[in-house]
Design an enzyme around this catalytic site. Sequence first.
Site, PDB file in Angstrom:
ATOM      1  N   LYS A   1      29.300  56.214  65.040  1.00 26.66           N
ATOM      2  CA  LYS A   1      29.922  55.731  66.183  1.00 26.66           C
ATOM      3  C   LYS A   1      28.006  54.746  66.451  1.00 26.66           C
ATOM      4  CE  LYS A   1      32.859  53.737  68.950  1.00 26.66           C
ATOM      5  NZ  LYS A   1      32.866  52.395  69.038  1.00 26.66           N
TER       6      LYS A   1
ATOM      7  N   ILE B   1      36.671  48.354  72.290  1.00 24.43           N
ATOM      8  CA  ILE B   1      36.680  49.890  72.154  1.00 24.43           C
ATOM      9  C   ILE B   1      35.848  49.655  73.549  1.00 24.43           C
ATOM     10  CG2 ILE B   1      35.951  52.056  71.670  1.00 24.43           C
ATOM     11  CD1 ILE B   1      38.496  51.119  70.138  1.00 24.43           C
TER      12      ILE B   1
ATOM     13  N   LEU C   1      32.546  49.837  72.669  1.00 26.09           N
ATOM     14  CA  LEU C   1      31.432  50.894  72.547  1.00 26.09           C
ATOM     15  C   LEU C   1      31.746  52.597  73.427  1.00 26.09           C
ATOM     16  CD1 LEU C   1      28.794  48.029  72.634  1.00 26.09           C
ATOM     17  CD2 LEU C   1      29.770  48.616  70.761  1.00 26.09           C
TER      18      LEU C   1
ATOM     19  N   CYS D   1      25.479  42.416  70.731  1.00 24.80           N
ATOM     20  CA  CYS D   1      25.859  43.208  72.864  1.00 24.80           C
ATOM     21  C   CYS D   1      24.889  42.314  73.798  1.00 24.80           C
ATOM     22  CB  CYS D   1      25.033  44.141  72.525  1.00 24.80           C
ATOM     23  SG  CYS D   1      25.326  45.808  71.693  1.00 24.80           S
TER      24      CYS D   1
ATOM     25  N   LYS E   1      21.660  44.596  61.854  1.00 25.18           N
ATOM     26  CA  LYS E   1      23.631  44.340  61.814  1.00 25.18           C
ATOM     27  C   LYS E   1      23.726  43.193  62.995  1.00 25.18           C
ATOM     28  CE  LYS E   1      28.665  46.146  62.133  1.00 25.18           C
ATOM     29  NZ  LYS E   1      29.077  47.692  62.095  1.00 25.18           N
TER      30      LYS E   1
ATOM     31  N   ASN F   1      28.978  42.006  62.017  1.00 22.10           N
ATOM     32  CA  ASN F   1      30.289  42.575  62.921  1.00 22.10           C
ATOM     33  C   ASN F   1      32.028  42.300  62.598  1.00 22.10           C
ATOM     34  OD1 ASN F   1      31.036  43.785  65.107  1.00 22.10           O
ATOM     35  ND2 ASN F   1      28.724  44.731  65.315  1.00 22.10           N
TER      36      ASN F   1
ATOM     37  N   GLY G   1      38.798  43.482  59.128  1.00 21.56           N
ATOM     38  CA  GLY G   1      40.015  43.503  58.570  1.00 21.56           C
ATOM     39  C   GLY G   1      40.554  42.214  57.459  1.00 21.56           C
TER      40      GLY G   1
ATOM     41  N   GLY H   1      35.422  49.778  56.969  1.00 22.94           N
ATOM     42  CA  GLY H   1      35.173  49.764  58.431  1.00 22.94           C
ATOM     43  C   GLY H   1      36.973  49.998  58.283  1.00 22.94           C
ATOM     44  N   THR H   2      37.683  49.619  59.218  1.00 20.00           N
ATOM     45  CA  THR H   2      38.788  49.085  59.570  1.00 20.00           C
ATOM     46  C   THR H   2      39.937  49.463  57.676  1.00 20.00           C
ATOM     47  OG1 THR H   2      38.943  46.853  59.881  1.00 20.00           O
ATOM     48  CG2 THR H   2      40.879  47.984  59.591  1.00 20.00           C
TER      49      THR H   2
END
Lengths: 306, 269
Positions: free
Chosen positions: A48, A74, A76, A133, A168, A195, A220, A268-269
Amino acid sequence: MSAPMNLAVKLGPLHLKNPVLTASGTFGYGEEFEPFLDLNRLGGFVVKGLSCRPRPGNRSPRTWETPAGMLNSIGLENCGIDRFLEEKLPRLRKYRTAIIANLFGETIEEYCEVARKADAGEGLAALELNISCPNTARGGIDFGCDPEATREVVRAVRDVTSLPLMVKLTPNVTDIRPLAEAAQQGGADILSLVNTFFGMAIDIRSRRPRLSTRHGGLSGPAIKPMAIYLVDRVRAATDLPIVGIGGIRSGEDAVEFMIAGASAVQVGTGNFVDPLCSVHVLEEIETFLEKEGIQELRGLIGSLPR
Amino acid sequence: MLFETQVEVRANKILGAEIFLLTLHAPDIARAALPGQFVMLQASPSPEPLLRRPMSFCQIGPSGSPATGPETFRILYQVAGSGTRLMTRLVPGDTLSCLGPLGRGFPLLPGGHPRRVVLVAGGIGLAPFPFMAERLRGSGIAWTLLYGARSAGQIVGVDWFRQLGGDPVLVTEDGSVGEKGFVTAPLARMVEEDRDGIEVYACGPDPMLRAVARVCREGGVPCRLSLEAVMPCGFGVCLGCGVEANRPEGGYLRICTDGPVFAGEEIRF
Ligand SMILES: Cc1cc2nc3c(=O)[nH]c(=O)nc-3n(C[C@H](O)[C@H](O)[C@H](O)COP(=O)(O)OP(=O)(O)OC[C@H]3O[C@@H](n4cnc5c(N)ncnc54)[C@H](O)[C@@H]3O)c2cc1C
Ligand SMILES: Cc1cc2nc3c(=O)[nH]c(=O)nc-3n(C[C@H](O)[C@H](O)[C@H](O)COP(=O)(O)O)c2cc1C
Ligand code: FES
């Protein structure tokens, strides 16, 4: 039974025993998956996203399901780099797999601080820099959307760590190539992409956004074709090794990314849908290679004619 | 112990207005289940929808024989959207992947020494209580069910509780059966009459849980609330299911692993 296939891959300075990693924010700190799978099976896992200080994350609702995907905001949420290094990492060191720390900040100084700490932590195989970010010094535009900021932040982090550095990329740009080039110029060893895509959903009865933050990130299977497109674009712009991310649920999905130019992938998902997804992806890659009579991954990676 | 397995549909019966009872064969999960815990269930044998649905254990068993223990469990579900709509099409023999048991359920024994556990259900929030009531009866603890719904068509399973020796108090918003109004009215009366003798376990929509929490707080009665949230994973990794923690340092608790059942004072909602 034939001899176990050699699936080892080299991503510049980062050597993996197989090309299947798990994506940041979808695999906790690794330990959450111990009841389901032997972490040693994986090529590695990305924890994470970590910041200098713990972050509580956003108010709920933080997620919403969409056709073949989900939105998340979320925020972060994480325990902070110090607690990760003190409490989580020591327990994870026993695994013979690459543990990759995903890092982020809001200023270049914060990125450097968290990277310096991570660099000193024993047992990390690489750092992955999340540059999706907001850059507070530049009016909140994401670092990863601005080639200048991307170059600067990657260079600054490069100077404080000798660990393999994966950057990333965000898909939320008109043209991803200048960003890939900027990351390379800054000193990235590896590029991971993508991302989440910006997205939004609205409750048509209450006429309010489904997420507390109004907008979120889409992940997804829905994003897979867009992610493969971006891998194809990045491959044309740099010769850095690529880690493909976006909607991977099966070995065939992973192989598609590899043919497009990815040397490794992140699931990921898919981990939410099936906690064993990453292991299934790995097994299905092996089955695919066997069936197709492909001896080595090298025969697959980037085999799509340019 | 946590299991990720294929479960087989044994029955899928309609009980009321868009309310169904699904029986699944899954011995490992059935034996490990506790009241208030849940499973993450694939809604359909097809790959859509992507995410599994959280569903509570409604009933366990019956067991084939005392030696083997229970082999099936039941889910009481209400059509709420596309996934639960697909679930209505499940037929015996279908297989689904299922993850569970998950989460922390209701305490098997109430905390203090209450004479009675008051189960408060709102609508499909009834789901965990048949299993809970059975366990309470097994432990010799008295219980009462207060069951509220919009209207008579949404009231199901009353006989299950009668068979367990209970006499459910029914409340409907339109007065079509039982008392007219909200479950918090009979709850407030019980709290008034016997505040030292009861503990409350509640499951239902957020507005009901807030009202229950308020009545209990004001009456000084301990309560446990089973919360709902959109749950992408159900096992603590996506951080998508946060509820604000009631503690000085703030932050969030995960409904899936820290809950879904919380003591009223643990959360701010
Ligand atoms: C711990 C727990 C136990 C539950 N137990 C039961 C039960 O026993 N019986 C029952 O009928 N329902 C139960 N629910 C609610 C049930 O999970 C939702 O009604 C269901 O997921 C809705 O899915 P859908 O595809 O029909 O709705 P859609 O609105 O099409 O779903 C879209 C997305 O939102 C999510 N979602 C929508 N509404 C809810 C909700 N109220 N709660 C959680 N997620 C939601 C879905 O999972 C999906 O990801 C429980 C929820 C939780 C958190
Ligand atoms: C719930 C959630 C949390 C995420 N958190 C992070 C994070 O902390 N850092 C990061 O770099 N990416 C994060 N991501 C992005 C994923 O790592 C990945 O890039 C993205 O989900 C696309 O892959 P997928 O389609 O396989 O999920 C998150 C994604 C999700 C769904
Ligand atoms: S549903 Fe994923 S953390 Fe709770």
